[in-house]
Scaffold this motif. Structure first.
Motif, PDB file in Angstrom:
ATOM      1  N   UNK A  19       0.785  -1.120   0.051  1.00  0.00           N
ATOM      2  CA  UNK A  19       0.020  -0.030   0.078  1.00  0.00           C
ATOM      3  C   UNK A  19       0.944   1.234  -0.044  1.00  0.00           C
ATOM      4  N   UNK A  20       0.769   2.139  -1.154  1.00  0.00           N
ATOM      5  CA  UNK A  20       1.710   3.193  -1.143  1.00  0.00           C
ATOM      6  C   UNK A  20       1.566   4.276  -0.076  1.00  0.00           C
ATOM      7  N   UNK A  21       0.308   4.172   0.451  1.00  0.00           N
ATOM      8  CA  UNK A  21      -0.055   5.153   1.434  1.00  0.00           C
ATOM      9  C   UNK A  21       0.657   5.091   2.706  1.00  0.00           C
ATOM     10  N   UNK A  22       1.127   3.881   2.889  1.00  0.00           N
ATOM     11  CA  UNK A  22       2.136   3.436   4.125  1.00  0.00           C
ATOM     12  C   UNK A  22       3.430   4.197   4.073  1.00  0.00           C
ATOM     13  N   UNK A  23       3.956   4.525   2.834  1.00  0.00           N
ATOM     14  CA  UNK A  23       5.050   4.903   2.614  1.00  0.00           C
ATOM     15  C   UNK A  23       4.958   6.298   1.780  1.00  0.00           C
ATOM     16  N   UNK A  24       4.297   7.264   2.085  1.00  0.00           N
ATOM     17  CA  UNK A  24       4.304   8.637   1.675  1.00  0.00           C
ATOM     18  C   UNK A  24       3.434   8.787   0.426  1.00  0.00           C
ATOM     19  N   UNK A  25       2.900   7.745   0.190  1.00  0.00           N
ATOM     20  CA  UNK A  25       1.896   7.931  -1.363  1.00  0.00           C
ATOM     21  C   UNK A  25       0.221   8.059  -0.767  1.00  0.00           C
ATOM     22  N   UNK A  26      -0.356   8.356  -1.859  1.00  0.00           N
ATOM     23  CA  UNK A  26      -1.734   8.190  -1.437  1.00  0.00           C
ATOM     24  C   UNK A  26      -2.437   6.781  -1.435  1.00  0.00           C
TER      25      UNK A  26
END
Length: 375
Positions: A216-223
């Motif tokens: 999940x990109x939102x776990x590493x600064x993404x949307x």
């Protein structure tokens, strides 16, 4: 090169109020380059993908850049990168795709260590297909998976093994390669939930032995979105239900409807931001990711432990559990006062303002005195 915390924190508008954020399940805070990429994509000419008009080319570029970025992040071919609304949605989708080939008498193996995202979809798919669910148990004394129970659960009828790469609660990192090798010997596929692992390590999906890996990109600064990675050759064997006019190409056949191009652009910007954490990083994007994440890991190590072992991609994001139960996949603050880990964090025991971790990175903290390393 040392990471400049002041410069990095300046990229995060949400830190202006001096708050410390502990909502790990809600994801990390968002740096300006990610927000700008989303806004720029939305405000530029945009339409369905194509090769003629500026709007078509912008959409095409957003998709191609996204696949290339996550190919670099996860060490897979770009054709093996699938976008989804979330890791949960992707797991539900692929549980249905895979279960098409299951039959009564078949078996799947799940882990007691896993988030329900990597449990419930498989249980429900198994119920519909008449498939038996077997379990890998947890050793309560070590918080590790009981591999003896895993070996007992495997059989010639095992079709799938679903397991986490890092527990969201305990921080436990199962020995994925060993688990995958045993599964492959039994003829089973391995589906890995890497949501809580990808935020702390340089991921190499083939080296882990995963056939399908979700994060999940939102776990590493993404949307907020999900990414699934797999070998294109494996994806070619799966036939999802889809609309008649939808393309049958891989990986597009697994992405339903028009893609959110602005989200793809933001997710790409997050990977580029991570690759640029250490200004001294050079080379390909994959090489810059390895260098920057190693520098970040070194910054997060307790000072007394910084010479204990060499830092490399294989050791990124690992700290010794204070209780001696093994390595956890949580990153504590630089003074080493962190608790054990996972993604359950609370400010309730701290009181007042603190210098606490916002997300999994020690450099994204709220200002002020107080305890460190709680996440």
């Amino acid at each position: 090169m040392a990471i400049d915390l002041t410069a990095l924190r300046a990229h995060f508008p949400s830190l202006r109020d001096g708050l410390a954020f502990f909502d790990g399940p809600g994801g990390t805070q968002t740096p300006r380059p990610v927000a700008h990429a989303i806004a720029a994509t939305l405000s530029a000419p945009l339409s369905n993908r194509g090769a003629v008009s500026p709007s078509e080319l912008n959409a095409e570029r957003a998709v191609a850049d996204f696949r290339a970025a996550y190919a670099d992040l996860l060490a897979v071919p770009a054709r093996g990168v699938v976008h989804g609304r979330s890791a949960t949605q992707l797991t539900y989708d692929f549980s249905r795709h895979l279960a098409k080939d299951w039959a009564p008498g078949d078996e799947i193996v799940l882990s007691r260590l896993d988030h329900d995202c990597n449990v419930r979809p498989w249980i429900q798919a198994a119920e519909r297909a008449g498939v038996t669910v077997r379990w890998i148990e947890i050793d309560a004394g070590t918080t590790e998976l009981d591999l003896a129970s895993y070996e007992r659960a495997l059989s010639s009828r095992t079709r799938l093994v679903a397991v986490t790469a890092a527990s969201n609660v305990l921080g436990t990192k199962p020995p994925l390669r060993r688990i995958a090798d045993l599964a492959h010997e039994a003829g089973a596929l391995v589906y890995v939930d890497g949501v809580h692992y990808a935020a702390h390590a340089l991921v190499d999906v083939p080296a882990l032995g995963a056939d399908l890996f979700v994060c999940s990109p939102y776990k590493f600064l993404g949307p907020h979105c999900g990414v699934l990675a797999a070998a294109p050759e494996l994806l070619e064997t799966l036939r999802p239900d889809k609309l008649l006019p939808s393309t049958d190409a891989v990986p597009e056949r697994f992405e339903f409807g028009t893609l959110p191009y602005e989200t793809l652009a933001g997710a790409t910007a997050a990977v580029d931001f991570l690759a640029a954490l250490d200004p001294a990083a050079e080379g390909t994007r994959r090489e810059r990711l390895a260098h920057s994440l190693a520098s970040l890991h070194e910054h997060g190590r307790p000072p007394h432990d910084r010479q204990a072992e060499p830092v490399g991609p294989e050791s990124l994001g690992r700290l010794k559990n204070a209780g001696g139960a093994g390595d956890t996949d949580v990153t504590a603050a630089a003074d080493g006062h962190g608790a054990s880990g996972g993604e359950v964090g609370t400010s309730g025991s701290l009181g007042g303002r603190c210098d606490a971790v916002i997300g999994p990175w020690p450099w994204v903290r709220g200002p002020g005195p107080g305890p460190r390393g709680i996440w």
